[in-house]
Write a protein that holds these residues in place. Structure first.
Motif, PDB file in Angstrom:
ATOM      1  N   PHE A 193       0.748  -1.256   0.009  1.00  8.85           N
ATOM      2  CA  PHE A 193       0.207  -0.061  -0.054  1.00  8.85           C
ATOM      3  C   PHE A 193       0.691   1.199   0.174  1.00  8.85           C
ATOM      4  O   PHE A 193       0.710   2.359  -0.685  1.00  8.85           O
ATOM      5  N   VAL A 194       1.914   1.336   0.847  1.00  9.18           N
ATOM      6  CA  VAL A 194       2.860   2.497   1.039  1.00  9.18           C
ATOM      7  C   VAL A 194       3.653   2.723  -0.234  1.00  9.18           C
ATOM      8  O   VAL A 194       3.540   4.030  -0.613  1.00  9.18           O
ATOM      9  N   ALA A 195       4.140   1.452  -0.934  1.00  3.85           N
ATOM     10  CA  ALA A 195       4.924   1.721  -2.076  1.00  3.85           C
ATOM     11  C   ALA A 195       4.041   2.158  -2.952  1.00  3.85           C
ATOM     12  O   ALA A 195       4.305   3.095  -3.988  1.00  3.85           O
ATOM     13  N   GLY A 196       2.761   1.688  -3.235  1.00  8.20           N
ATOM     14  CA  GLY A 196       1.826   2.109  -4.245  1.00  8.20           C
ATOM     15  C   GLY A 196       1.491   3.482  -4.082  1.00  8.20           C
ATOM     16  O   GLY A 196       0.822   4.223  -5.260  1.00  8.20           O
ATOM     17  N   SER A 197       1.316   4.061  -2.900  1.00  9.34           N
ATOM     18  CA  SER A 197       0.924   5.482  -2.774  1.00  9.34           C
ATOM     19  C   SER A 197       1.780   6.720  -3.104  1.00  9.34           C
ATOM     20  O   SER A 197       1.697   7.663  -2.924  1.00  9.34           O
ATOM     21  N   ALA A 198       3.180   6.090  -3.025  1.00  8.08           N
ATOM     22  CA  ALA A 198       4.446   7.108  -3.215  1.00  8.08           C
ATOM     23  C   ALA A 198       4.336   7.487  -4.658  1.00  8.08           C
ATOM     24  O   ALA A 198       3.688   6.658  -5.725  1.00  8.08           O
ATOM     25  N   PRO A 199       4.505   8.724  -5.125  1.00  5.85           N
ATOM     26  CA  PRO A 199       4.420   9.236  -6.434  1.00  5.85           C
ATOM     27  C   PRO A 199       5.243   8.385  -7.378  1.00  5.85           C
ATOM     28  O   PRO A 199       5.259   8.403  -8.540  1.00  5.85           O
ATOM     29  N   GLU A 200       6.560   7.815  -6.653  1.00  6.20           N
ATOM     30  CA  GLU A 200       7.367   7.078  -7.812  1.00  6.20           C
ATOM     31  C   GLU A 200       7.982   6.099  -6.867  1.00  6.20           C
ATOM     32  O   GLU A 200       7.668   5.973  -5.732  1.00  6.20           O
ATOM     33  N   ARG A 201       8.622   5.063  -7.662  1.00  2.00           N
ATOM     34  CA  ARG A 201       9.125   3.861  -6.990  1.00  2.00           C
ATOM     35  C   ARG A 201      10.055   4.241  -6.114  1.00  2.00           C
ATOM     36  O   ARG A 201      11.436   4.780  -6.695  1.00  2.00           O
ATOM     37  N   LEU A 202      10.277   4.184  -4.737  1.00  3.82           N
ATOM     38  CA  LEU A 202      11.275   4.916  -3.917  1.00  3.82           C
ATOM     39  C   LEU A 202      12.547   4.233  -3.941  1.00  3.82           C
ATOM     40  O   LEU A 202      12.398   2.771  -3.442  1.00  3.82           O
ATOM     41  N   PRO A 203      13.543   4.604  -4.097  1.00  2.82           N
ATOM     42  CA  PRO A 203      14.797   4.031  -4.046  1.00  2.82           C
ATOM     43  C   PRO A 203      15.027   4.029  -2.460  1.00  2.82           C
ATOM     44  O   PRO A 203      14.985   4.778  -1.551  1.00  2.82           O
ATOM     45  N   VAL A 204      15.485   2.652  -1.904  1.00  5.69           N
ATOM     46  CA  VAL A 204      15.704   2.417  -0.535  1.00  5.69           C
ATOM     47  C   VAL A 204      17.232   2.035  -0.300  1.00  5.69           C
ATOM     48  O   VAL A 204      17.810   1.172  -0.916  1.00  5.69           O
ATOM     49  N   HIS A 205      17.441   2.565   1.106  1.00  5.74           N
ATOM     50  CA  HIS A 205      19.038   2.535   1.170  1.00  5.74           C
ATOM     51  C   HIS A 205      19.297   1.309   2.145  1.00  5.74           C
ATOM     52  O   HIS A 205      20.111   0.802   1.916  1.00  5.74           O
ATOM     53  N   THR A 206      18.285   1.314   3.261  1.00  6.75           N
ATOM     54  CA  THR A 206      18.769   0.158   4.248  1.00  6.75           C
ATOM     55  C   THR A 206      17.620  -0.239   4.771  1.00  6.75           C
ATOM     56  O   THR A 206      16.484   0.227   4.837  1.00  6.75           O
ATOM     57  N   PHE A 261       9.606  -1.819  -3.885  1.00  8.01           N
ATOM     58  CA  PHE A 261      10.805  -0.558  -3.640  1.00  8.01           C
ATOM     59  C   PHE A 261      11.794  -0.940  -4.639  1.00  8.01           C
ATOM     60  O   PHE A 261      12.018  -1.938  -5.151  1.00  8.01           O
ATOM     61  N   ASN A 262      12.305   0.215  -5.042  1.00  9.15           N
ATOM     62  CA  ASN A 262      13.737   0.157  -5.682  1.00  9.15           C
ATOM     63  C   ASN A 262      15.025   0.006  -4.618  1.00  9.15           C
ATOM     64  O   ASN A 262      15.403   0.927  -4.164  1.00  9.15           O
ATOM     65  N   LEU A 263      15.116  -1.388  -4.403  1.00 11.03           N
ATOM     66  CA  LEU A 263      16.211  -1.451  -3.569  1.00 11.03           C
ATOM     67  C   LEU A 263      17.639  -1.652  -3.741  1.00 11.03           C
ATOM     68  O   LEU A 263      18.119  -2.200  -4.666  1.00 11.03           O
ATOM     69  N   THR A 264      18.447  -0.426  -3.220  1.00 12.97           N
ATOM     70  CA  THR A 264      19.743  -0.189  -3.424  1.00 12.97           C
ATOM     71  C   THR A 264      20.435  -0.568  -2.253  1.00 12.97           C
ATOM     72  O   THR A 264      21.576  -0.511  -1.998  1.00 12.97           O
ATOM     73  N   SER A 265      19.778  -1.355  -1.160  1.00 14.02           N
ATOM     74  CA  SER A 265      20.253  -1.666   0.152  1.00 14.02           C
ATOM     75  C   SER A 265      21.595  -2.382   0.081  1.00 14.02           C
ATOM     76  O   SER A 265      21.808  -3.444  -0.585  1.00 14.02           O
ATOM     77  N   SER A 266      22.541  -1.850   0.987  1.00 15.24           N
ATOM     78  CA  SER A 266      23.601  -2.516   1.217  1.00 15.24           C
ATOM     79  C   SER A 266      23.617  -3.291   2.759  1.00 15.24           C
ATOM     80  O   SER A 266      24.456  -3.909   3.082  1.00 15.24           O
ATOM     81  N   GLU A 267      22.806  -2.976   3.472  1.00 12.31           N
ATOM     82  CA  GLU A 267      22.596  -3.339   4.812  1.00 12.31           C
ATOM     83  C   GLU A 267      21.247  -3.725   4.937  1.00 12.31           C
ATOM     84  O   GLU A 267      20.155  -2.844   4.966  1.00 12.31           O
TER      85      GLU A 267
END
Ligand code: SF4
Length: 399
Positions: free
Chosen positions: A43-56, A83-89
């Motif tokens: 739900f939260v990801a779908g309500s964001a204006p764009e696919r959010l990049p995620v750090h951790t 989400f757009n997962l770029t997480s390193s941790e």
């Protein structure tokens, strides 16, 4: 980039000092909770204006290690699809009394690459007083298994300033922890909170309150000892081997955006602070497809159906919070350039009076810091200021 926190509010037993939003005896709700968590993520990801990049990613609690690896797999798949997962941790908090070699292998396979064990003490009697469900032997096994499962980034939490704890006993606990060669250590002073069994016992005179002077001696000894063991202190309560600072917690201390999922979770982004409903059953109900949730008109912040409070932060409140959090970082401190780049105002023009007074009192200092060929000035806590952190932070909260 945003960080994501997931709250897993289940515990086998409530420890006597704990005031976190966590519940014992509700494990039968875990499958429904995992469903609800996945619904909230979508739900939260779908309500964001764009696919959010995620750090951790950080799973805290509660006792996240009560969930099965297969349940985490489901949650992780949902995160990856949303989400757009770029997480390193990807961190997990675990109780040493709830893991096995198999479960740790499963957690590593699912994608966790950092594990944080709530050890608290290496003395069996202290653990019993705290009403922890594990004993020191469980810790040794949990750490050995975690290494076998190829966790290469491991934190141990310890508590000092326990009732009637001597400095020698604290030193023994910390030495045992260091012998296990963790990459990271978090050391917290015990606070006796109202509403907990410790708070009630202390109010009736049944529990000696921790001695703050002795706790300060324990903290100072730990700082010196850990420096000698190759640990760098980077936050008031946190030490790490070089390169093993907790990236997720750095996101909080740098006052960067994060979203919280789960019962009682908090988030803060785009000038809005939000909090979810506290109780597990209510949280599950809010995430049921039948629960009415009109989409808010302002979608600058991805909201959840489980959100029960939203607070709009003024720029001044954001500046205050940035100071409170940034000054916790004992080396990085607060840089006037970073402050100006973020708020478009000079640090001295907003907080000059408070800073001058705290420097005069010997609680803050201006220090030179450098990287490659660049040198700049930062404001940070003095060693005395670390002991009196709350007094420093209060000056920036004002009225
Ligand atoms: S295990 Fe942690 S979260 Fe659970 S009751 Fe104990 S202190 Fe609280």
């Amino acid at each position: 980039m945003v960080s994501l926190y997931f709250h897993i509010p289940f515990c086998t037993h409530r420890c006597a000092y704990c005031d976190f939003n966590t519940y014992a005896g509700q494990a039968s709700l875990i499958p429904a909770y995992v469903e609800a968590l996945c619904n909230e993520i979508r739900f939260v990801a779908g309500s964001a204006p764009e696919r959010l990049p995620v750090h951790t990613l950080f799973f805290g609690g509660g006792t996240p290690s009560l969930l099965a690896p297969s349940q985490f797999e489901k949650i992780h798949q949902t995160i990856h699809l949303s989400f757009n997962l770029t997480s390193s941790e990807t961190s997990l908090e675990a109780n040493p009394g709830t893991v096995t070699l198999d479960s740790l292998r499963g957690l590593r396979r699912v994608g966790f690459n950092r594990i944080s064990f709530g050890v608290q003490s290496f003395h069996a009697d202290e653990l019993r007083l705290l009403e922890r469900i594990h004993d020191p032997f469980d810790v040794l096994e949990a750490v050995r298994w975690a290494r076998q499962a190829e966790f290469e980034n491991l934190n141990l939490d310890l508590i000092y300033g326990l009732p009637e704890q001597t400095i020698a006993r604290w030193q023994a606990s910390l030495r045992h922890a260091v012998e296990l060669v963790p990459e990271h250590l978090s050391l917290y002073a015990l606070t006796v909170e109202r509403g907990t069994p410790f708070g009630r016992w202390a109010a009736r005179g049944l529990l000696p309150m921790p001695d703050p002077d002795l706790a300060a001696d324990m903290y100072e000894w730990a700082s010196e000892y850990l420096a000698g063991q190759g640990y760098e202190q980077y936050e008031i309560s946190n030490w790490s081997k070089p390169g093993f600072q907790c990236l997720h917690n750095l996101q909080y201390w740098r006052n960067q955006p994060y979203l919280g999922f789960g019962a009682g979770a908090h988030g803060c982004a785009n000038g809005l602070r939000i909090a979810n409903v506290l109780r597990i059953k209510n949280y599950i109900e809010h995430l049921s497809p039948l629960h009415p949730f009109p989409l808010p008109p302002d979608l600058s912040f991805p909201l959840s159906p489980a959100t029960v409070t939203q607070t709009r932060l003024t720029p001044y409140i954001e500046m205050q919070e940035t100071m409170l959090l940034g000054l916790r970082l004992t080396q990085e401190g607060m840089s006037p350039q970073v402050f100006h780049a973020r708020f478009g105002q000079e640090l001295g023009s907003v907080f000059g009076k408070e800073i001058d007074e705290l420097v005069q009192l010997g609680l803050l200092e201006w220090a030179q810091t450098s990287e490659v060929f660049e040198t700049w000035e930062v404001l940070r806590l003095t060693p005395r200021g670390r002991l009196l952190g709350n007094q420093v932070f209060m000056r920036f909260v004002g009225d």
